[in-house]
Motif scaffolding. Sequence first.
Motif, short mmCIF file in Angstrom:
data_model
loop_
_atom_site.label_atom_id
_atom_site.label_comp_id
_atom_site.label_asym_id
_atom_site.label_seq_id
_atom_site.Cartn_x
_atom_site.Cartn_y
_atom_site.Cartn_z
N ASP A 168 47.14 -15.80 26.20
CA ASP A 168 45.97 -15.23 26.87
C ASP A 168 45.01 -14.50 25.94
OD1 ASP A 168 46.71 -16.21 29.35
OD2 ASP A 168 47.88 -14.42 29.84
N ARG A 169 45.09 -14.76 24.65
CA ARG A 169 44.10 -14.20 23.74
C ARG A 169 42.81 -15.01 23.80
NH1 ARG A 169 47.05 -14.08 18.13
NH2 ARG A 169 44.98 -13.30 17.45
N TRP A 170 42.95 -16.30 24.02
CA TRP A 170 41.82 -17.19 24.22
C TRP A 170 41.92 -17.82 25.59
CZ3 TRP A 170 40.46 -20.68 19.40
CH2 TRP A 170 40.17 -19.85 18.30
N ARG A 171 40.79 -18.29 26.09
CA ARG A 171 40.79 -19.00 27.36
C ARG A 171 40.06 -20.33 27.18
NH1 ARG A 171 37.46 -16.41 32.12
NH2 ARG A 171 38.11 -14.61 30.90
N GLN A 172 40.67 -21.41 27.64
CA GLN A 172 40.04 -22.72 27.55
C GLN A 172 39.12 -22.88 28.77
OE1 GLN A 172 42.70 -26.01 26.96
NE2 GLN A 172 41.03 -27.47 26.63
N VAL A 173 37.81 -22.96 28.54
CA VAL A 173 36.83 -23.03 29.63
C VAL A 173 36.26 -24.43 29.80
CG1 VAL A 173 36.18 -20.60 29.53
CG2 VAL A 173 35.04 -22.25 28.02
N HIS A 174 36.59 -25.30 28.87
CA HIS A 174 36.20 -26.71 28.93
C HIS A 174 37.22 -27.46 28.10
CE1 HIS A 174 33.60 -30.13 29.49
NE2 HIS A 174 33.48 -30.33 28.19
N ARG A 175 37.23 -28.77 28.21
CA ARG A 175 38.27 -29.52 27.49
C ARG A 175 38.21 -29.31 25.98
NH1 ARG A 175 36.12 -34.55 25.71
NH2 ARG A 175 33.98 -34.91 26.45
#
Length: 329
Positions: free
Chosen positions: A64-71
């Motif tokens: 949860d340090r980064w979040r994938q918002v698109h592929r």
Amino acid sequence: MRRRTPPSRHPRRHRTPATLGRPLPRDGADELTWLLFHQDQVISLAQALRHMSRRAIRHRVATDRWRQVHRAVFVTHNGPVGPDQLRWIAVLAAGPSAVLAGLTAAREWGLRRYDSSAVHLLLPAARRADRLPPFVIVHRTTSLPEEDVLPVGLPSRTMPARSIIDAAQWARTDEESRAVIAAGFQQRLVGGDDIHRVLDRMPRARRRRLIMQTASDAAGGAHSLAELDFLTLVRRAGLPEPSRQQIRRDPTGRRRYLDVYFDRWRVHVEIDGGQHLDPRTAWADMQRQNELWIAGDRVLRFPAWAVRHQPGSVIRQLRSALRAAGWPG
């Protein structure tokens, strides 16, 4: 002999409105830190792979340090995603040839009262962009010369005149198209023949004639949609052409702008929008009207809704005022 300081590996590039409110990275920050600063903490997969392995990227998402918002796009924090980040997500998802355009670019230039969660992008006609985020609206063009794109600042966006023209092209109705052009002039994003110069390079632009006529009227001083509607009524009724936004000075020497002024007959018309209902604004209007009457002008005032919904009554009163002032009709 004085030693020359070697150039920084991370130059402090042009700061955009999105970066102005955030502190600069510390001296000695690495390239990834600078990249995330300039891109409002948004990064594409291809960019991330230049600095770390796929395994490291997956670990940041899993923890949860980064979040994938698109592929192929990530936000490098787990907090709320703001408007500036949505614009970066859109551009990075669409690819390097995408530029912010239309109302999105115009808002970046300072256009007010046109807030929206949608992000408008302009892409070359031959460029494919599949599976973009749902808030992205893609438009395509065969004509986007260098002079229509801001040469500095990120993400890339169209210049003010091109932004206003595209917003007018893509508007849902002719009325919305005219309103955004008027707002562009009123809010000083464009002026003079800015719109006409860009339209000369766009012979196939949608609503081209409407945009040119509206820009001509707005450049002449009709800076609101109600004033443009009033000017259309005047022309259809065969009344003389008025001056718009003429400057007068009040007894204190301050500059005042008259919405519409028939100079030869000294008939002045004010088009009142909703802001004129405010008591302080209303009192300022009354003072200005009194000063005009004292100077010998005839003053007519119409609410914006009457210009649109009771045009016959508006024109009858205006014609009577002009005749009373000596217009032969």
